[in-house]
Design a protein around this motif. Sequence first.
Motif, mmCIF file in Angstrom:
data_model
loop_
_atom_site.group_PDB
_atom_site.id
_atom_site.type_symbol
_atom_site.label_atom_id
_atom_site.label_comp_id
_atom_site.label_asym_id
_atom_site.label_seq_id
_atom_site.Cartn_x
_atom_site.Cartn_y
_atom_site.Cartn_z
ATOM 1 N N PRO A 65 0.800 -1.233 0.000
ATOM 2 C CA PRO A 65 0.000 0.000 0.000
ATOM 3 C C PRO A 65 0.830 1.279 0.000
ATOM 4 O O PRO A 65 0.360 2.315 -0.484
ATOM 5 C CB PRO A 65 -0.827 -0.117 1.294
ATOM 6 C CG PRO A 65 -0.894 -1.576 1.570
ATOM 7 C CD PRO A 65 0.429 -2.115 1.122
ATOM 8 N N LEU A 66 2.048 1.222 0.521
ATOM 9 C CA LEU A 66 2.900 2.414 0.512
ATOM 10 C C LEU A 66 3.212 2.832 -0.919
ATOM 11 O O LEU A 66 3.227 4.023 -1.241
ATOM 12 C CB LEU A 66 4.197 2.153 1.287
ATOM 13 C CG LEU A 66 4.061 1.842 2.776
ATOM 14 C CD1 LEU A 66 5.445 1.628 3.382
ATOM 15 C CD2 LEU A 66 3.332 2.966 3.503
ATOM 16 N N PHE A 67 3.470 1.862 -1.779
ATOM 17 C CA PHE A 67 3.691 2.165 -3.194
ATOM 18 C C PHE A 67 2.412 2.710 -3.836
ATOM 19 O O PHE A 67 2.436 3.710 -4.560
ATOM 20 C CB PHE A 67 4.145 0.912 -3.951
ATOM 21 C CG PHE A 67 5.539 0.471 -3.652
ATOM 22 C CD1 PHE A 67 6.625 1.236 -4.034
ATOM 23 C CD2 PHE A 67 5.766 -0.710 -2.966
ATOM 24 C CE1 PHE A 67 7.931 0.829 -3.760
ATOM 25 C CE2 PHE A 67 7.064 -1.131 -2.683
ATOM 26 C CZ PHE A 67 8.137 -0.366 -3.074
ATOM 27 N N ASP A 68 1.300 2.050 -3.558
ATOM 28 C CA ASP A 68 0.023 2.447 -4.171
ATOM 29 C C ASP A 68 -0.348 3.884 -3.842
ATOM 30 O O ASP A 68 -0.590 4.712 -4.730
ATOM 31 C CB ASP A 68 -1.099 1.511 -3.695
ATOM 32 C CG ASP A 68 -1.254 0.306 -4.605
ATOM 33 O OD1 ASP A 68 -0.832 0.406 -5.778
ATOM 34 O OD2 ASP A 68 -1.761 -0.727 -4.140
ATOM 35 N N TYR A 69 -0.394 4.189 -2.550
ATOM 36 C CA TYR A 69 -0.883 5.498 -2.127
ATOM 37 C C TYR A 69 0.106 6.622 -2.441
ATOM 38 O O TYR A 69 -0.303 7.719 -2.827
ATOM 39 C CB TYR A 69 -1.199 5.484 -0.634
ATOM 40 C CG TYR A 69 -2.419 4.665 -0.287
ATOM 41 C CD1 TYR A 69 -3.648 4.927 -0.869
ATOM 42 C CD2 TYR A 69 -2.340 3.612 0.625
ATOM 43 C CE1 TYR A 69 -4.770 4.162 -0.565
ATOM 44 C CE2 TYR A 69 -3.452 2.849 0.948
ATOM 45 C CZ TYR A 69 -4.663 3.129 0.349
ATOM 46 O OH TYR A 69 -5.769 2.379 0.651
ATOM 47 N N LYS A 117 8.679 14.772 -0.462
ATOM 48 C CA LYS A 117 7.967 14.624 -1.734
ATOM 49 C C LYS A 117 8.946 14.348 -2.872
ATOM 50 O O LYS A 117 8.638 13.582 -3.802
ATOM 51 C CB LYS A 117 7.177 15.903 -2.034
ATOM 52 C CG LYS A 117 6.519 15.921 -3.405
ATOM 53 C CD LYS A 117 5.846 17.254 -3.702
ATOM 54 C CE LYS A 117 5.285 17.290 -5.122
ATOM 55 N NZ LYS A 117 4.651 18.594 -5.430
ATOM 56 N N LEU A 118 10.130 14.930 -2.816
ATOM 57 C CA LEU A 118 11.129 14.748 -3.872
ATOM 58 C C LEU A 118 11.534 13.293 -4.002
ATOM 59 O O LEU A 118 11.843 12.816 -5.095
ATOM 60 C CB LEU A 118 12.357 15.621 -3.593
ATOM 61 C CG LEU A 118 12.113 17.130 -3.501
ATOM 62 C CD1 LEU A 118 13.408 17.854 -3.164
ATOM 63 C CD2 LEU A 118 11.525 17.660 -4.805
ATOM 64 N N THR A 119 11.541 12.571 -2.891
ATOM 65 C CA THR A 119 11.898 11.156 -2.923
ATOM 66 C C THR A 119 10.891 10.363 -3.742
ATOM 67 O O THR A 119 11.256 9.529 -4.578
ATOM 68 C CB THR A 119 11.963 10.593 -1.495
ATOM 69 O OG1 THR A 119 12.903 11.343 -0.723
ATOM 70 C CG2 THR A 119 12.378 9.128 -1.505
ATOM 71 N N PHE A 120 9.616 10.625 -3.514
ATOM 72 C CA PHE A 120 8.567 9.884 -4.220
ATOM 73 C C PHE A 120 8.546 10.239 -5.710
ATOM 74 O O PHE A 120 8.282 9.377 -6.552
ATOM 75 C CB PHE A 120 7.213 10.144 -3.571
ATOM 76 C CG PHE A 120 7.141 9.669 -2.144
ATOM 77 C CD1 PHE A 120 6.993 8.326 -1.857
ATOM 78 C CD2 PHE A 120 7.263 10.565 -1.092
ATOM 79 C CE1 PHE A 120 6.932 7.872 -0.551
ATOM 80 C CE2 PHE A 120 7.209 10.130 0.212
ATOM 81 C CZ PHE A 120 7.049 8.775 0.490
ATOM 82 N N LEU A 121 8.831 11.492 -6.025
ATOM 83 C CA LEU A 121 8.921 11.864 -7.434
ATOM 84 C C LEU A 121 10.063 11.120 -8.109
ATOM 85 O O LEU A 121 9.960 10.709 -9.274
ATOM 86 C CB LEU A 121 9.118 13.373 -7.568
ATOM 87 C CG LEU A 121 7.966 14.261 -7.079
ATOM 88 C CD1 LEU A 121 8.334 15.734 -7.256
ATOM 89 C CD2 LEU A 121 6.675 13.941 -7.816
ATOM 90 N N ASP A 122 11.141 10.906 -7.370
ATOM 91 C CA ASP A 122 12.318 10.241 -7.927
ATOM 92 C C ASP A 122 12.080 8.742 -8.139
ATOM 93 O O ASP A 122 12.401 8.200 -9.205
ATOM 94 C CB ASP A 122 13.510 10.447 -6.990
ATOM 95 C CG ASP A 122 14.767 9.774 -7.507
ATOM 96 O OD1 ASP A 122 15.186 10.096 -8.624
ATOM 97 O OD2 ASP A 122 15.318 8.918 -6.791
ATOM 98 N N ILE A 123 11.491 8.071 -7.144
ATOM 99 C CA ILE A 123 11.365 6.610 -7.262
ATOM 100 C C ILE A 123 10.296 6.198 -8.271
ATOM 101 O O ILE A 123 10.305 5.070 -8.753
ATOM 102 C CB ILE A 123 11.076 5.957 -5.887
ATOM 103 C CG1 ILE A 123 9.691 6.347 -5.377
ATOM 104 C CG2 ILE A 123 12.153 6.296 -4.881
ATOM 105 C CD1 ILE A 123 9.286 5.591 -4.131
ATOM 106 N N PHE A 124 9.386 7.141 -8.600
ATOM 107 C CA PHE A 124 8.368 6.830 -9.603
ATOM 108 C C PHE A 124 8.672 7.487 -10.949
ATOM 109 O O PHE A 124 7.809 7.586 -11.819
ATOM 110 C CB PHE A 124 6.986 7.267 -9.122
ATOM 111 C CG PHE A 124 6.483 6.485 -7.941
ATOM 112 C CD1 PHE A 124 6.299 5.116 -8.035
ATOM 113 C CD2 PHE A 124 6.222 7.110 -6.735
ATOM 114 C CE1 PHE A 124 5.842 4.378 -6.949
ATOM 115 C CE2 PHE A 124 5.769 6.383 -5.642
ATOM 116 C CZ PHE A 124 5.571 5.017 -5.745
ATOM 117 N N LEU A 125 9.918 7.908 -11.122
ATOM 118 C CA LEU A 125 10.297 8.560 -12.373
ATOM 119 C C LEU A 125 10.286 7.567 -13.535
ATOM 120 O O LEU A 125 9.846 7.885 -14.646
ATOM 121 C CB LEU A 125 11.684 9.197 -12.225
ATOM 122 C CG LEU A 125 12.192 10.029 -13.398
ATOM 123 C CD1 LEU A 125 11.259 11.217 -13.647
ATOM 124 C CD2 LEU A 125 13.614 10.532 -13.125
#
Length: 388
Positions: A65-69, A117-125
Motif C-alpha cells: 500500500p505504501l507504493f500504491d498510495y 515529496k522529492l523522494t517519491f517523485l524520484d522513485i516513480f520517475l
Amino acid sequence: MEENLNFKKETMAFIGAIESFFSTNGVSYHLNFLKNWLIPPQNEFDFSPQKHPAQLLVFYEKLVPLFDYSDLIFNHIEADTAFVKAIEADECGVERETVLLDYCPKLLSHGEMQNPKLTFLDIFLFFQSDTYKLVYKEWLLAALENNLDLDWDQYVAAFYENTKKMLEACWLIHERIITRNSFKSIDRYYHMAIFESTSPLALEPELLDDPFKVIEFFFSLDNLTGHKAYLKNWYKAALAEEQCVSDVADYFFLYNQFTKLFNAGYLITAKNLTYQGVSFGGLPAITDQFVNGDSKELCEINTLGAAHIANPYLFVRSFFIPEKIKQLRLGLLEWLYAAFSIKSSIKLLDKEFLFEQYEAMMMMMEAFFVMISKPVLSESDERDYYAE
C-alpha cells in the motif's frame, strides 16, 4: 492527528498505511528485514524472512500500500498542498532530527530530507507502483518457495534502492505528522539533554545564568595572543609522537575552559543572547586590553571572515550547532590525550579534520574576542543578526 483532518481522503489513506507499517517496528528493523529478504544470509545464523513465512507475508501486505498510495497522491491526483507543507522541514528542523530521531535517513539527500515529496517523485520517475507491486509479488512467491535467486541486474538494484529510500521518506512523514516528533516534549533548549550526559561542565549554574561570564573569564586569564600561542603549542605537541607537554595541569585547565566556551556558545545561540557589557565582578578587569590595546589585538584576528568580524553573532549562530560541538569536543579530547603522551599522536587522524579543528578553535576565540570587545550591537546590526 486532529490538525490533519483537512487532508484529502487519499492522503489520509497513505498516512494510515504508514502508521500501520511502523506500528510494530521502526525503520531500522524494516530495512534490515528487507535486506535479509532480498539477500538471504548464507550461514548457520540464517534469520532470513523466508524462514518465517507469516512475518514475510505481513511485511509484504503492509509494504504494497505504501507504493500504491504514494504514487497516487504524488503523481496521479492534484497535489494535497496542506500535506506537502506538513511533511516539509526547514534546515533547522532537519538538524534537530539528525540529533534526536532514533534513525536518521542515510540514503536521502539534504533536499529530500527537507521535502520528502522529492523522494517519491524520484522513485516513480521510471517505474510506477504497479511495476513495484509485480516485482515484489514475484519475490514474495520465490521467497516462500525458498527459491529466491535474484539476478542483480540494474533493475533489481534500482527496485531495492528505491524501496529503501521510500521507507526512509515514510519514516520522516511518520515522525513529522503522526507521532508529531515526540522529541518536541523536550523544552526549546532540547540539546541540553544531550550535553548533560556528555560533559560535566555543560550545565554549571554559572554558565546557565550568564554564558558571557565564561567568555569574560577566559580572556581575563590571558589575551587573544596568549591563548593562540597556547593552542598552537598544544596542537604541535599533539602532532608530535615523541613530544608531550610538561605543564599538564595548565593544558587540562585550558581543555576545561574550551569545553565551557563550546557550551556558552551553544546557549548564546539557543537563547539569542547579545553581550551587554562588562560584568566581571571580582575577576581582574580586562577592558584595557580590548580598548587601549586595540591595534595589537586586532592583528591577531586573522582567521575569522570579514563579515563575522563585523558581526560575530553571525559566526556563532552558524558555528554552535550540537553535532559540530560534539565533534570538536571529541577532537579536543584526542588532542589532550596525545599531548599528554609520548607514545601517541593525532597525525594519523584525518588530515583535513585536524586542520579544520585547529582553524575552528582559532575562529571561535576570535569571534568571542570581538563579541566582548564590541559589547552592544547597533539596532540595524541586531536586526540583521536575528534576521539571518
